[in-house]
Design an enzyme around this catalytic site. Structure first.
Site, mmCIF file in Angstrom:
data_model
loop_
_atom_site.group_PDB
_atom_site.id
_atom_site.type_symbol
_atom_site.label_atom_id
_atom_site.label_comp_id
_atom_site.label_asym_id
_atom_site.label_seq_id
_atom_site.Cartn_x
_atom_site.Cartn_y
_atom_site.Cartn_z
ATOM 1 N N LYS A 9 -7.237 -1.011 3.389
ATOM 2 C CA LYS A 9 -6.677 -1.998 2.315
ATOM 3 C C LYS A 9 -6.403 -3.269 3.039
ATOM 4 C CE LYS A 9 -3.074 0.500 1.247
ATOM 5 N NZ LYS A 9 -3.069 1.613 1.800
ATOM 6 N N ARG A 84 3.485 1.526 -5.026
ATOM 7 C CA ARG A 84 3.590 2.765 -4.257
ATOM 8 C C ARG A 84 4.030 3.971 -5.095
ATOM 9 N NH1 ARG A 84 2.593 0.992 0.963
ATOM 10 N NH2 ARG A 84 2.619 2.721 2.581
HETATM 11 P P1 ADP Z 1 0.493 2.299 5.577
HETATM 12 O O1 ADP Z 1 -0.026 2.373 3.985
HETATM 13 O O2 ADP Z 1 -0.205 2.647 6.729
HETATM 14 O O3 ADP Z 1 1.929 3.514 5.548
HETATM 15 P P2 ADP Z 1 2.191 -0.141 5.289
HETATM 16 O O4 ADP Z 1 1.951 -1.377 6.052
HETATM 17 O O5 ADP Z 1 1.397 -0.252 3.874
HETATM 18 O O6 ADP Z 1 1.336 1.224 6.060
HETATM 19 O O7 ADP Z 1 3.495 0.486 4.985
HETATM 20 C C1 ADP Z 1 4.538 0.789 6.350
HETATM 21 C C2 ADP Z 1 5.910 1.076 5.609
HETATM 22 O O8 ADP Z 1 6.503 0.212 4.836
HETATM 23 C C3 ADP Z 1 5.676 2.392 4.909
HETATM 24 O O9 ADP Z 1 5.610 3.560 5.616
HETATM 25 C C4 ADP Z 1 7.100 2.211 4.172
HETATM 26 O O10 ADP Z 1 8.262 2.644 4.723
HETATM 27 C C5 ADP Z 1 7.248 0.680 3.918
HETATM 28 N N1 ADP Z 1 6.647 0.165 2.578
HETATM 29 C C6 ADP Z 1 5.480 -0.388 2.371
HETATM 30 N N2 ADP Z 1 5.306 -0.618 1.240
HETATM 31 C C7 ADP Z 1 6.201 -0.046 0.506
HETATM 32 C C8 ADP Z 1 6.460 0.196 -0.956
HETATM 33 N N3 ADP Z 1 5.978 -0.523 -1.920
HETATM 34 N N4 ADP Z 1 7.480 0.757 -1.206
HETATM 35 C C9 ADP Z 1 8.306 1.115 -0.351
HETATM 36 N N5 ADP Z 1 8.176 1.349 0.954
HETATM 37 C C10 ADP Z 1 7.146 0.360 1.291
#
Ligand code: ADP
Ligand code: ZN
Length: 208
Positions: A9, A84
């Site tokens: 992504k 998410r």
């Molecule tokens: P990955 O998709 O590899 O888990 P991200 O960079 O998208 O990595 O997210 C890292 C962390 O940030 C997640 O594990 C979560 O703790 C938090 N996070 C990111 N986006 C959201 C979201 N939309 N809602 C809740 N927590 C989020």
């Protein structure tokens, strides 16, 4: 943009943003910068991000609401890592509706679990500009970013296989149902995420 951890992504988001002139927004990046800068937001989200758990919806939605109403989003935006879960998706629809707009599409990058795990466990990123690398595709010089000379490191939440598996589990439980959510709205575009970044990108461009 939907897809499990390691689906690509971040990589595809940067390519899409550049080609279509839209702002790419990744909630995970926003949280990591806040943690690094020890801001009030960073202190609140640290425990969740480090444990691979979801940051509470209320806080996440507040952050996205702020971000999407900034000037650089007025000509379009691409979301990576948000929504998410269904609650976040509904909040996003309501926010856009309030502003007289709506999503144009939902891209889901599909990759098998073993590809996803292999990509995440080898993933590295520049601690300064955020550019992604992989142990199999490192920067030219000694883990120094090609772009900005920053130090290229492993994300702390990528280090433990258990944390990674926990995030993948949460993806299947909470985020994958969004495929139906967007399918029902006629917005879903499923893309095969296997292959080189260029190959995947041309599939996305064809769909868009
Ligand atoms: P990955 O998709 O590899 O888990 P991200 O960079 O998208 O990595 O997210 C890292 C962390 O940030 C997640 O594990 C979560 O703790 C938090 N996070 C990111 N986006 C959201 C979201 N939309 N809602 C809740 N927590 C989020
Ligand atoms: Zn860099």
């Amino acid at each position: 943009m939907l897809g499990p951890q390691g689906a690509g992504k971040g990589t595809q988001g940067a390519l899409i943003a550049a080609k279509y002139g839209v702002t790419s927004i990744a909630t995970g990046e926003i949280f990591r910068w806040a943690i690094k800068g020890k801001t009030a937001l960073g202190l609140k989200v640290l425990e969740y991000v480090d444990a691979g758990r979801l940051v509470p919806d209320e806080l996440t939605i507040e952050v996205i609401t702020d971000r999407l109403t900034a000037d650089d989003c007025m000509d379009g935006f691409l979301l990576d890592g948000f929504p998410r879960n269904v609650g976040q998706a509904r909040a996003l629809d309501a926010l856009l509706d309030d502003h007289g707009t709506a999503l144009d599409g939902a891209i889901v990058l599909e990759v098998p679990e073993e590809v996803s795990l292999r990509r995440i466990l080898g993933r590295r990123a520049c601690s300064n500009c955020g550019r992604n690398y992989h142990v199999d595709a490192p920067p030219e010089k000694n883990w120094t970013c090609d772009e900005c000379q920053g130090e290229v490191v492993e994300r702390t939440d990528d280090h433990e296989e258990e944390t990674v598996k926990q995030r993948l589990r949460l993806y299947h439980e909470q985020t994958e149902p969004l495929k139906n959510y967007y399918e029902d709205k006629g917005l879903l575009k499923a893309i095969d995420g296997e292959g080189s970044p260029d190959e995947v990108f041309s599939r996305i461009v064809a769909e868009l």
